[in-house]
Design a protein around this motif. Structure first.
Motif, short mmCIF file in Angstrom:
data_model
loop_
_atom_site.label_atom_id
_atom_site.label_comp_id
_atom_site.label_asym_id
_atom_site.label_seq_id
_atom_site.Cartn_x
_atom_site.Cartn_y
_atom_site.Cartn_z
N GLU A 799 0.83 -1.21 0.00
CA GLU A 799 0.00 0.00 0.00
C GLU A 799 0.86 1.26 0.00
OE1 GLU A 799 -3.33 2.21 2.83
OE2 GLU A 799 -3.23 0.01 2.78
N THR A 800 1.89 1.27 0.82
CA THR A 800 2.78 2.45 0.87
C THR A 800 3.47 2.66 -0.46
OG1 THR A 800 3.15 2.07 3.23
CG2 THR A 800 4.74 3.49 2.08
N PRO A 832 -8.22 2.76 0.93
CA PRO A 832 -7.79 4.13 1.30
C PRO A 832 -7.20 4.91 0.12
CG PRO A 832 -7.06 2.55 2.95
CD PRO A 832 -7.57 1.74 1.79
N LEU A 833 -6.48 4.22 -0.75
CA LEU A 833 -5.88 4.92 -1.89
C LEU A 833 -6.91 5.22 -2.98
CD1 LEU A 833 -2.38 3.21 -2.27
CD2 LEU A 833 -3.04 5.24 -0.97
N ARG A 853 -14.15 1.20 -11.67
CA ARG A 853 -14.19 -0.26 -11.77
C ARG A 853 -13.56 -0.88 -10.52
NH1 ARG A 853 -11.97 -1.41 -17.13
NH2 ARG A 853 -14.05 -0.74 -17.78
N ARG A 854 -12.46 -0.27 -10.07
CA ARG A 854 -11.80 -0.78 -8.85
C ARG A 854 -12.71 -0.59 -7.63
NH1 ARG A 854 -9.29 -4.53 -6.28
NH2 ARG A 854 -7.96 -3.80 -4.57
N ALA A 855 -13.36 0.57 -7.55
CA ALA A 855 -14.26 0.82 -6.42
C ALA A 855 -15.41 -0.17 -6.43
CB ALA A 855 -14.79 2.25 -6.49
N SER A 856 -15.94 -0.49 -7.61
CA SER A 856 -17.02 -1.45 -7.71
C SER A 856 -16.57 -2.83 -7.24
CB SER A 856 -17.50 -1.52 -9.16
OG SER A 856 -18.54 -2.46 -9.32
N ALA A 857 -15.35 -3.24 -7.62
CA ALA A 857 -14.84 -4.54 -7.18
C ALA A 857 -14.67 -4.58 -5.66
CB ALA A 857 -13.50 -4.82 -7.86
N ILE A 858 -14.21 -3.47 -5.09
CA ILE A 858 -14.01 -3.42 -3.64
C ILE A 858 -15.33 -3.56 -2.89
CG2 ILE A 858 -13.38 -1.86 -1.74
CD1 ILE A 858 -11.11 -0.82 -3.54
N VAL A 859 -16.34 -2.79 -3.32
CA VAL A 859 -17.60 -2.80 -2.59
C VAL A 859 -18.37 -4.10 -2.85
CG1 VAL A 859 -19.09 -1.70 -4.32
CG2 VAL A 859 -19.49 -1.26 -1.89
#
Length: 919
Positions: A799-800, A832-833, A853-859
């Motif tokens: 993450e860092t 967070p990123l 698309r990434r936000a959709s996969a996360i949720v």
């Protein structure tokens, strides 16, 4: 008669203060029908009576209230229908702040002169478009004659500031010159002094090009000062500029220049200035100047010598003509020698003609021969003229043949011209050089019969449709008859990207009864700036009432948001699974209206999968997709749902391969091992590895070690490691690392190590990744390769480290580099990123798509992370362009359905309604 309703400017504020949010929503969303289609009534009123920003200020508190309701509902785990309102308000804001075509300076001026807009409304539009700033001086200048005096002084100051702030010398000088007619005498004097200061500070090349632009506006003293500066730069520059501005010089400056000529070293310089002065010189000075030019011509290069002889030939005495002939014949180049003799022909004594004719026939260079014969033809008797005609048929080059035949045409009796004209037209048609072809045709056309002119026009129009750059539009337009205009419009329609340029060129030549046809064609085939340009050109020729209507339509089109229909299509497709069946026909109609064949087909296929009645329409849309790969993918989705008759129309579907899979793998393995090219082994072996036997894996290992390229060897060994016995893996991994170390190119070495990292022990992996990232962010990796290297590292970064990589990507100066790096890294970002970089992603459609698309996969994986998707969606809705809002919404419709009541009908309403208002 009904009066226009009074505009209540404070209505929205009162509703917001009273907490009547439903009433405010209805006020802000009301539709009004106009001659140009539906508009947002409240926004239209603000635009008429003030500024569009006032409407946006009313939307903002309503949007904030909807966001508060959404946050409260999501935090409590309840459905959040207020998110539909957030989407509506977001699309409204994005629609109004999105890209516009803008109003051209010509259209803006017409709007004011025709009384459609007041000068204050025009100024408000310039302000809205951000054009009351440096760089938009022309728009301001064209309004100057039409504004009140109080505004006039302010606009002059704006135009002056705009010009002064222009980056380029050319823009500043042209800007000052355009401003001069609007200034007082005192301001003009100050501005010309400023122009002179600008000129004197320029480099020699720019100075030479811009002094003639400014010269008509400079005083005697300013022009003298500028020419003195040119002389200080270089005598040749002074000569070139004096010759260029000769008609503007006072007699005093002419005499001073004549005196200075005697000090010049090169005859060519003196001759060019004298030739420019000839029309202004009295008889005694004129004769002396002609003699001096003739003397100088003998010492000039051939091209200038020809120009100088042409400038003085009409003024030469018999003795000087003989001298000029010697100067011409003295050229070392036969082609130029003949061309210079052709310059002398109209003034040559009769005794020269036989010798000139013989010289022409003996000239080897075809173009030079045709040039001299064409000059001689008007002075030849019948016998030599017939020989000239016979010579024309011997010329192989089409231009030489066309040029000579064209010169012969006027000398022939009317009854015998036909065959020569036909041959000249045929030769001209074969000339590649456009200027020469057009020049020849211009000379021929006055002698064409009506039948031949019609035939030529038909051919020219066909050529125009196929290759617009190959024809002279002015020449065609000057000779069109009424019957040709339908063919003109057909040719324009077929001209692709040149449609606007062609139609615009024909506007001044349109007969009155064709104006409406041209207007109808323009509105059918053109969009945006191109349509606006043609409508602006047509409007002044229309009757007053019609003119006003057309200008109103052009203004309406220019002040709305660009459609973004291409980006809207994925939103429509994504909404389909979440809509009740009775709403699907609306999506079908909206999708069917899309102009892009692929986007149209994608939207219709989604609807057809839920609405069987739409299957024929969807199949037709898929058939219209040009790219075979896209068409095949859509047919694959559609085929299982098609009835038998539609399946037959769709054609044969691709069949899955049938056969002995083990046999196929064995054959493929042997082919890969035996391949002569390294690419064949490194590309074809990895897909086979899961199905190879232990013996085959050992043979594969030996073959890979024999690869010459270290990058191929390292990547293919890395692919081999997971399929080897546990005891063999460490050794082969060591071989892969050694091969990676041999890669000279830093970019490819890092990309290869990134692929090896997941196979390493944790400590070694972390150290390798840290070193690779530091190396990537240093100057060791070429800046052109850095985005690709960051993307290759993305899957193995912590993450860092991902935060460092994203920060580096955001800092890239090049838009494409930034987009490439952010798009590639987005799919690996932790929650967070994603929230941290959502706002940055909203600068670009592609990056927003990747982040959403990434936000959709996360949720989807973790519903408790709803705030991540909400942050990204809000960032997209707050973006400066509506297409970015569409990109976020298209990827997050599933999230919206999950946190609302599951019915996305209100979101569909928001998409369709705002698209109708701001097309």
């Amino acid at each position: 008669m009904s009066e226009e309703p009074i505009f209540d400017r404070d209505a929205a504020r009162r509703l917001a203060d009273a907490g009547q949010w439903g009433g405010l929503r209805r006020l802000l969303a009301a539709t009004a029908d106009t001659e140009f289609g539906p508009v947002n009534a409240r926004c239209h009123a603000h635009e008429t009576h003030g500024s569009i920003d006032d409407y946006l200020d009313e939307v903002e508190p309503a949007r904030r209230h909807a966001a508060e309701l959404t946050d409260a509902a999501v935090s409590a785990g309840r459905p959040a229908p207020a998110l539909h309102d957030e989407i509506w308000f977001g699309l409204v804001t994005a629609g109004l702040r999105g890209r516009r075509y803008g109003i051209s300076a010509d259209l803006l001026e017409l709007a004011v002169t025709e009384g459609i807009w007041t000068s204050h409304r025009a100024l408000a539009q310039l302000h809205r478009d951000g054009r009351l700033v440096p760089g938009h001086g022309r728009s301001v200048l064209q309004l100057l004659p039409h504004v009140p005096e109080d505004d006039r002084r302010r606009l002059i100051a704006l135009a002056s500031a705009s010009t002064a702030a222009a980056e380029h010398d050319y823009a500043r000088v042209y800007g000052w010159v355009d401003l001069l007619p609007h200034l007082t005498p005192e301001e003009r004097a100050a501005t010309t002094a400023r122009i002179l200061d600008e000129l004197l500070a320029m480099d020699e090349f720019t100075f030479q090009h811009l002094l003639p632009v400014a010269a008509p506006h400079l005083s005697h003293d300013e022009l003298r000062q500028a020419l003195a500066a040119a002389a200080d730069h270089h005598p040749g520059l002074w000569c070139a500029l004096v010759a260029e501005v000769a008609p503007l010089l006072s007699w005093e400056l002419v005499l001073q220049a004549m005196e200075r000529l005697h000090t010049l070293e090169y005859p060519a310089w003196r001759a060019k200035v004298l030739a420019a002065f000839l029309p202004r010189l009295p008889a005694d000075l004129h004769a002396r100047a002609v003699a001096d030019i003739l003397d100088a011509a003998a010492d000039c290069h051939e091209e200038l010598r020809e120009q100088l002889l042409a400038s003085i030939v009409a003024h030469l005495s018999a003795e000087q003509l003989d001298r000029a002939a010697v100067v011409a014949v003295d050229s070392a180049y036969p082609a130029y020698r003949v061309r210079m003799l052709a310059v002398l022909v109209p003034h040559a004594p009769d005794r020269w003609l036989p010798q000139l004719f013989s010289t022409a026939l003996e000239t080897a260079n075809e173009q030079a021969r045709a040039h001299l014969l064409a000059a001689l033809v008007p002075r030849l008797p019948d016998g030599p003229r017939r020989k000239a005609f016979a010579s024309a048929s011997e010329l192989a080059g089409p231009w030489a043949r066309a040029h000579l035949l064209t010169a012969l045409v006027p000398q022939l009796p009317d009854g015998t011209r036909g065959i020569v004209i036909d041959r000249a037209l045929a030769a001209a048609a074969a000339v590649d050089h456009q200027y020469r072809r057009v020049t020849t045709l211009r000379a021929l056309i006055p002698y064409l019969s009506p039948e031949r002119l019609d035939s030529w026009l038909d051919t020219a129009l066909a050529e125009m449709a196929a290759c617009p750059d190959a024809v002279d539009l002015q020449l065609i337009a000057e000779h069109l008859a009424d019957r040709h205009w339908p063919s003109v419009f057909t040719a324009v329609t077929a001209a692709g990207r040149d449609q606007e340029r062609l139609l615009h060129a024909f506007v001044p030549h349109l007969p009155d009864d064709q104006l409406e046809s041209a207007l109808s064609l323009a509105t059918t085939i053109l969009r945006g700036y191109e349509l606006q340009a043609v409508m602006t050109a047509l409007a002044p020729r229309l009757p007053p009432e019609r003119r006003v209507a057309v200008l109103r339509k052009a203004l309406a089109d220019a002040t709305v948001v660009i459609g973004d229909a291409y980006e809207r299509a994925p939103v429509l497709a994504a909404l389909v699974p979440h809509l009740p069946t009775d709403r699907l026909p609306e999506v079908l109609a909206a999708g069917d209206a899309l102009r892009d064949p692929l986007r149209r087909a994608e939207a219709l296929v989604e609807v057809a999968l839920r609405l069987p009645a739409a299957l024929p329409q969807a199949l037709d849309a898929v058939s219209a997709v040009k790219f075979p790969g896209h068409r095949a993918a859509l047919l694959t989705r559609l085929a299982p749902h098609l009835p038998a008759d539609l399946l037959r129309r769709a054609g044969p579907a691709p069949l899955a391969p049938v056969g002995d899979q083990e046999h196929d793998v064995a054959v493929a393995f042997e082919e890969a091992i035996a391949a002569q090219h390294a690419d064949a082994l490194s590309d074809n072996l990895p897909p086979l590895l899961p199905r190879l036997s232990a013996d085959q894996l050992e043979r594969a290992h030996a073959a890979v070690l024999a690869l010459d390229l270290a990058a191929d060897r390292a990547t293919t060994l890395a692919a081999l490691v997971p399929w080897l016995p546990v005891g063999r893996r460490a050794g082969v991994l060591r071989e892969a690392l050694d091969a990676a170390g041999e890669i000279v190119d830093t970019h490819w070495r890092i990309r290869t190590l990134a692929g090896l990292a997941p196979l390493l022990p944790v400590a070694a992996r972390d150290l390798l990744i840290a070193d690779a990232l530091a190396l990537t962010l240093s100057t060791a990796v070429d800046e052109n390769s850095r985005p690709q290297t960051l993307v290759a590292l993305g899957p193995v970064l912590s993450e860092t480290q991902l935060d460092r990589a994203m920060a580096a990507a955001v800092a890239f100066d090049d838009d494409n580099d930034r987009r490439q790096a952010m798009d590639g890294l987005a799919s690996h970002l932790p929650p967070p990123l994603v929230t941290r970089y959502a706002g940055v992603a909203a600068r670009d459609t592609f990056t927003m798509t990747a982040m959403a698309r990434r936000a959709s996969a996360i949720v989807t994986a973790e519903p408790s992370q709803a705030h991540v998707a909400l942050t990204v969606l809000r960032a997209g809705l707050a973006a400066p362009e509506r297409r970015i809002a569409y990109a976020a919404l298209a990827e997050l419709t599933g999230f919206v359905a999950a946190v609302t009541d599951g019915d996305l009908g209100p979101t569909l309403d928001a998409v369709l309604q705002t698209a109708a208002w701001w097309r």
